[in-house]
Structure formats: structure tokens, C-alpha cells
Design an enzyme around this catalytic site. Structure first.
Site, short mmCIF file in Angstrom:
data_model
loop_
_atom_site.label_atom_id
_atom_site.label_comp_id
_atom_site.label_asym_id
_atom_site.label_seq_id
_atom_site.Cartn_x
_atom_site.Cartn_y
_atom_site.Cartn_z
N GLY A 1 -57.90 29.70 -28.69
CA GLY A 1 -57.05 29.35 -27.56
C GLY A 1 -57.72 28.33 -26.66
CG LEU A 2 -59.92 28.96 -23.63
CD1 LEU A 2 -61.44 28.98 -23.56
CD2 LEU A 2 -59.34 29.24 -22.26
CB CYS A 3 -56.06 24.25 -27.13
SG CYS A 3 -55.25 25.51 -28.12
N GLY A 4 -54.19 24.72 -23.97
CA GLY A 4 -52.89 24.44 -23.38
C GLY A 4 -51.75 25.02 -24.20
#
Length: 363
Positions: free
Chosen positions: A135-138
Site C-alpha cells: 500500500g501507501l501508493c494513493g
């Protein structure tokens, strides 16, 4: 002569005023800025619990900003590696496309009889969905999941049977929890390799040639820029000869402009078909050569879409971490204002207490 009692009162009054002035001077000096996290040695603690909590939160927010900026730079370095991998595979795909175009021109109508080029009545479709492992990719993963859900609903509404192949943990975990018909799963790392693409393409080819599915659609994220990417779909099988011959390409290169990251896009036209003399004798039948080339082309397309999806994910992570860093900076600024207000309020309160005490003594 001045009475002794009055002399004592005068001396006490002068000492009290001197003490009051020294105290006010010490308190006023506390308005000088103090580095966060550094306490005054030997000084009076002027801050209440609220101000101390704000100070600790400012330190935490600034540390978080450092982490998000570091993650952005790491993603930028990986984007460069991803684009280098795309450039390295480009000569092979150009040569393959050129040879294929020449062979198709040589074969003419005979190419239509190849199994991978024949169209069937579509009763069952296999959806290949490429997503990220982390994750952590918008909105990168959520957009792809919505695209796959929409396509699945469209096909099932037409009465077409659908099964799914997942590439990437995020989409796999989402559809697995909702009991979608997933028949296979593959990891999608940060560095897709030809070996991984070959394993996927071999499975899809075996499934298509055996008649288990009539069409294979690939859903991936098309890289547009550092701030934009588009969930896209393309038909992987059956192939179309004209589509392979006329398919162009775009090359993206990560650069810097005015101290910030930017992308340069280069449009590449389709490779020119190779010219084979009319009297050229092939050791193998040209149809057999085309049948051997088509799986290689399929491998290259899967590898390329995986690389493009990874580049899109990394670009989305860069943008997401940049937004997080900007938000952390803005939050630290607002907290600093609150901290200064709380600090000044505490100092003002202590001054009022000293003045009130002095007034009570004089009265």
C-alpha cells in the site's frame, strides 16, 4: 530623625521592588525562543501540560515528515530502475515485431489459420488483473480493483462466464475475501522478470489452447506521468496480426526540472516489417516460425505491462509521500502556532500572578 519602624518599612519596600524587577526580567527573558526538546537548565518550568504535549507532537510530526521524504526518494530511485528495465527489453520487442510483420506479409491469408489468431464465440473470459503487493501508493490499487469489478459485472450481465487470474497481493486479497472465481495467483514484485512473465504466459496459453477459455483480457495500470496513471484493459488472446504489426510504443524517462522530478515522454512508431526476398528458403515452415514467435510476443507483452504497472505504482507512491510530507509540514506549522500561543499564555499568567502578589504585599 526617622523612626526605626519606618526605616524598616522603607528597606523592605526597596528590597521587594528590586526582587520584583529581577523576577520580571527573568520571566521576560523566557520569551526568547527555545529549541524544541531542549529544557532550560536551572530555570522555572513555565509550560503547562498542554504546551508540552504540543511540543512533543511537533517533534513527532517532523520525524514523520523525514520518513515520508525518504520513502519518496526511494520510490524515485526504483522508478529509474524500472524505466531502465523497459529500455533494456525494447530492442528485443522491436526485432520480434519486425520479424513478425515480415512473416505475416509473406504468408498472406495462411496466417489466419493460426490458433492464437483465430477468433471464437466468446462464452468464457479470463480476466488477468495486475495490482501492487503493498500500500501507501494513493489510489493505485483501489482504481484497479474498481476497474476489475466493473469489467466482471459487465461480462456476467451478458451471461458470459468469467474466471480471474491475480497478479499482486492487494487485488488478490480483496477478491478472495468476496469469493470471486480466482483460479491462480502470482506475486508482483518491484522487479518483474522474464521468468515470472513466462510462467504466467505459459499458463494462459495452455488454458486458451485447450479451450478452457475463449478470450483473455489483461487489466493493468498505464503509466501517464508522475501524477497520473490510467487503469487500462486490452485483449491478450486471441491476438490480431494487424494489431501486432501496427502497435507503437511510448518511452518514459524520469528526469529533474527546476529542482523537482519530471518525466520526458518519447513516442516510438511501430517497427518496420522485415523484408524477406521472394527466393528465400526457410529451414522451417514460416507458419511454424510464426507459431513460435507468438508465445514470445505474449511473454513480452505480459512483462511489459507488469513493468508499466510497477512504474505506475512507484510514481503513485512518490506522489502520495510528497502529499504526506506537505501535509506534515503544514501540520507542524499550525502546531508551532498553537505551541507559541500556549507558551505565551503560560508566561502571561505567571506575570499576572507575580504582579498580583506584589500588589497584595504593598496593600
Amino acid at each position: 530623625p526617622v523612626p526605626l519602624g519606618r526605616c524598616y518599612n522603607l528597606i523592605f519596600s526597596h528590597e521587594m521592588k528590586l526582587t520584583l524587577l529581577l523576577t520580571l526580567f527573568a520571566v521576560a527573558s523566557s520569551f526568547a525562543p527555545v529549541p524544541l526538546g531542549v529544557s532550560r537548565v536551572g530555570g522555572t518550568k513555565l509550560f503547562d501540560g498542554k504546551a508540552n504535549a504540543i511540543r512533543d507532537r511537533i517533534v513527532t510530526v517532523k520525524n514523520t515528515k523525514k520518513i515520508t521524504m525518504a520513502m519518496k526518494l526511494v520510490a524515485a530511485a526504483k522508478v529509474r530502475k524500472a524505466q531502465d528495465a523497459v529500455l533494456q527489453t525494447r530492442p528485443f520487442s522491436e526485432t520480434l515485431q519486425s520479424v513478425f510483420g515480415g512473416l505475416i506479409s509473406r504468408l498472406g491469408s495462411e496466417a489466419a489459420d493460426l490458433p492464437l489468431l483465430q477468433e471464437r464465440e466468446v462464452k468464457k473470459v479470463t480476466l488477468v488483473v495486475i495490482s501492487g503487493d503493498r500500500g501507501l501508493c494513493g489510489s493505485y490499487n483501489s482504481y484497479m480493483i474498481k476497474k476489475a469489478e466493473k469489467r466482471y459485472s459487465e461480462l456476467t450481465a451478458k451471461g458470459i462466464e468469467v474466471d480471474m487470474v491475480m497478479i499482486g497481493k492487494k487485488a488478490n486479497s480483496y477478491f478472495e475475501r468476496r469469493d470471486y472465481p480466482i483460479i491462480d495467483y502470482y506475486d508482483c514484485g518491484q522487479k518483474p522478470t522474464a521468468k515470472e512473465a513466462t510462467a504466467i504466459s505459459d499458463m494462459l496459453l495452455a488454458k486458451y489452447l485447450s479451450g478452457e477459455t475463449d478470450s483473455i483480457e489483461l487489466l493493468y495500470t498505464r503509466f501517464v506521468s508522475l501524477i497520473a496513471s490510467t487503469p487500462s484493459a486490452r485483449t491478450l488472446l486471441p491476438l490480431t496480426a494487424t494489431g501486432i504489426e501496427s502497435e507503437g510504443d511510448e518511452i518514459f524517462q524520469l528526469t529533474t526540472s527546476a529542482g523537482d522530478f519530471s518525466v520526458e515522454k518519447t513516442k516510438i512508431d511501430a517497427a518496420e516489417p522485415a523484408s524477406f526476398p521472394a527466393d528465400m528458403i526457410f529451414e522451417q515452415d514460416p507458419v511454424s516460425i510464426v507459431e513460435a514467435i507468438l508465445p514470445l510476443y505474449l511473454n513480452g507483452q505480459i512483462l511489459r505491462t507488469m513493468q508499466e504497472s510497477v512504474a505506475s505504482e512507484l510514481a503513485a507512491r512518490m506522489q502520495s509521500m510528497q502529499s504526506a510530507s506537505d501535509n506534515a509540514g503544514e501540520l507542524a506549522k499550525n502546531l508551532s502556532l498553537q505551541y507559541n500561543r500556549a507558551r505565551q499564555a503560560a508566561v502571561t499568567q505567571e506575570i499576572l500572578e507575580i504582579v498580583s502578589g506584589a500588589s497584595a504585599l504593598e496593600g
